[in-house]
Design an enzyme around this catalytic site. Structure first.
Site, PDB file in Angstrom:
ATOM      1  CB  ILE A  35      -5.588  33.147  -7.418  1.00 41.08           C
ATOM      2  CG1 ILE A  35      -4.797  34.048  -6.477  1.00 41.08           C
ATOM      3  CG2 ILE A  35      -7.068  33.163  -7.092  1.00 41.08           C
ATOM      4  CD1 ILE A  35      -5.123  35.510  -6.702  1.00 41.08           C
ATOM      5  CD  GLU A  36       0.946  33.242  -5.915  1.00 44.13           C
ATOM      6  OE1 GLU A  36       1.769  32.452  -5.411  1.00 44.13           O
ATOM      7  OE2 GLU A  36       1.048  34.485  -5.816  1.00 44.13           O
TER       8      GLU A  36
END
Ligand code: HEC
Ligand code: HEC
Length: 437
Positions: free
Chosen positions: A211-212
């Site tokens: 999710i980065e």
């Protein structure tokens, strides 16, 4: 003449004069020739008594002169008798030289000039330049939308993103606040929960974090960089042999991050000797920071116990049960490095440098103002109370089946303001200027 002895001398002289007059009367009465006025002694007796009295008066006068001399030059006369004598130069030379200077105050120091780096990753300008390029390269994210700098703005910003929690690829919202990368060079543990021990170890985390930046694998990272016209020769030049590896990427990123240091703060100028650098209010806040116990956790020149350059005390339990009800839930959901079944989380003690510029606060960014963050810290970590609240708290400890009681210090409004003013003194001039643009 020495002021304290003057009255004694005057009294002494008066007594001497009175005694002398009395003596003169006696002498006149007793030593006069027989029959004229008194005259009880014969000729031999008169001579003997006259000589003895004369010697007595002379001795008394000499005594007075000696006293006056002692009183006039106390440093040459009295002091050497009562103070230890200074050793003559020969004896001093025989002493071992005083090798170590007195230890610096462990609490209040500026950042060291040299930035600590691991021996297997020495810095040089070419490596730093490569790291800087990688840091700003969106090709390191799956959809080529984000670079490290998207979340850690080091060109125009404070090294963080000013969001509550991070915004990753595809608009995904993370669960943790983005810390600044400034001064991470001095940290012994990285991430809010301290799970990485070095910048090298930390660097690949966000690239592979789904999710980065969300790259699927290390191999994908290496493949992308190898396909770029600039990187292969740059890596070969920096590391002395051809080849792009994840480790080399991490080393270059870390070398660049070690240049992100901000010691241009009022605090650093103050501890270097510029007494005007902190306002009286900030100095009072500095005193409170130490006196209340903030400095026990936020210790050393980087204001963190998880530091390479100060006292070590890397982690602390966040005492969420002592927080006001509205914060207890939000700050106690994520347990950091504690087991998820634990009642309270354990967190790395974050650095407070530039903290006035990096709102919002705490691991989940749930606290918008610095003043609020300071109040919560005082309540949670130091069992202090804010003016108006009670001094005493009862709490039920379910693990131990016992009722606990705190009697905390009371912080006044002014104390809180002073602490906040002191934390502003940890802001870099450069980053403050950027924030005001
Ligand atoms: C999507 C936003 C985002 C991106 C992109 C990103 N980071 Fe971060 N960074 C974060 C967040 C959020 C944390 C805290 C995560 C945690 O503690 O679990 C963090 C933590 C860090 C830390 C630790 C700081 C500290 O005080 O412990 C460093 C160093 C860092 N990032 C460097 C990088 C580098 C280098 C890159 C690029 C390879 C990068 N970040 C990309 C959001 C981001
Ligand atoms: C027992 C150790 C401890 C003490 C004492 C302590 N802190 Fe903290 N502090 C922490 C930890 C751990 C965190 C991170 C907590 C989290 O994010 O969940 C923190 C976070 C902070 C933050 C937020 C930092 C950020 O970037 O979000 C501020 C501001 C702060 N502390 C100020 C203070 C002040 C002011 C005092 C004294 C009144 C103090 N602290 C006392 C351990 C401590």
């Amino acid at each position: 003449m020495h002021a304290d002895l003057a009255p004694i001398l005057v009294i002494g002289i008066l007594v001497a004069l009175a005694a002398f007059s009395a003596l003169a009367l006696l002498v006149r009465r007793d030593l006069a020739p027989a029959g004229s006025w008194g005259g009880v002694l014969d000729g031999g007796g008169r001579w003997f008594l006259g000589a003895a009295l004369g010697l007595g008066v002379i001795a008394f006068s000499i005594k007075l002169v000696i006293l006056a001399t002692l009183a006039s030059f106390p440093s040459q006369t009295i002091a050497p008798l009562i103070e230890p004598r200074v050793l003559p130069p020969d004896d001093v030379a025989a002493q071992p030289p005083t090798a170590t200077p007195p230890p610096a105050n462990p609490t209040w120091r500026g950042l060291p000039v040299a930035v600590p780096a691991p021996i297997d990753n020495p810095s040089d300008p070419a490596k730093v330049a490569l790291g800087q390029r990688l840091f700003h390269d969106v090709n390191l994210s799956a959809d080529s939308s984000l670079s490290c700098a998207s979340c850690h703005d080091v060109t125009r910003g404070n090294g963080a993103d000013s969001r509550v929690t991070a915004l990753g690829i595809g608009g995904q919202i993370g669960s943790r606040n983005t810390p600044t990368v400034y001064n991470t060079a001095y940290q012994a543990r990285l991430f809010w929960d301290g799970r990485a021990a070095s910048l090298e170890e930390q660097a690949l985390g966000p690239i592979l974090n789904p999710i980065e930046m969300g790259l699927p694998s290390i191999r994908e990272l290496e493949r992308r960089l190898a396909a770029d016209p600039v990187y292969p020769p740059a890596f070969a030049a920096v590391f002395g042999s051809p080849g792009i590896s994840a480790m080399r990427v991490a080393q270059a990123l870390a070398a660049f991050e070690r240049t992100l240091v901000t010691d241009d703060t009022p605090y650093d100028r103050f501890v270097a000797g510029d007494e005007q650098a902190l306002s009286p209010q900030q100095q009072r806040g500095m005193w409170l920071f130490q006196d209340l116990g903030c400095a026990a956790c936020h210790s050393g020149p980087n204001f963190s116990g998880a530091s390479l350059v100060g006292p070590k005390n890397p982690y602390a339990v966040l005492r969420s049960t002592r927080l006001p009800i509205d914060q207890q839930g939000s700050l106690a959901t994520d347990k950091g490095r504690a087991a998820s079944s634990a009642r309270e989380g354990i967190w790395r003690v974050p650095s407070l440098r530039n903290v006035a510029l990096t709102a919002p606060y705490f691991h989940n960014g749930s606290v918008p103002s610095l003043e609020e963050a300071v109040k919560l810290m005082a309540q949670a970590q130091l069992a202090a109370h804010i003016e108006g609240g009670s001094r005493e708290d009862l709490w039920w400890d379910a693990d131990q089946s016992r009722l606990g009681r705190y009697v905390g210090k009371v912080l006044t409004r002014r104390d809180v303001d002073d602490l906040v003013a002191f934390l502003h003194a940890l802001s870099s001039d450069t980053l403050t200027r950027r924030a005001s643009l």
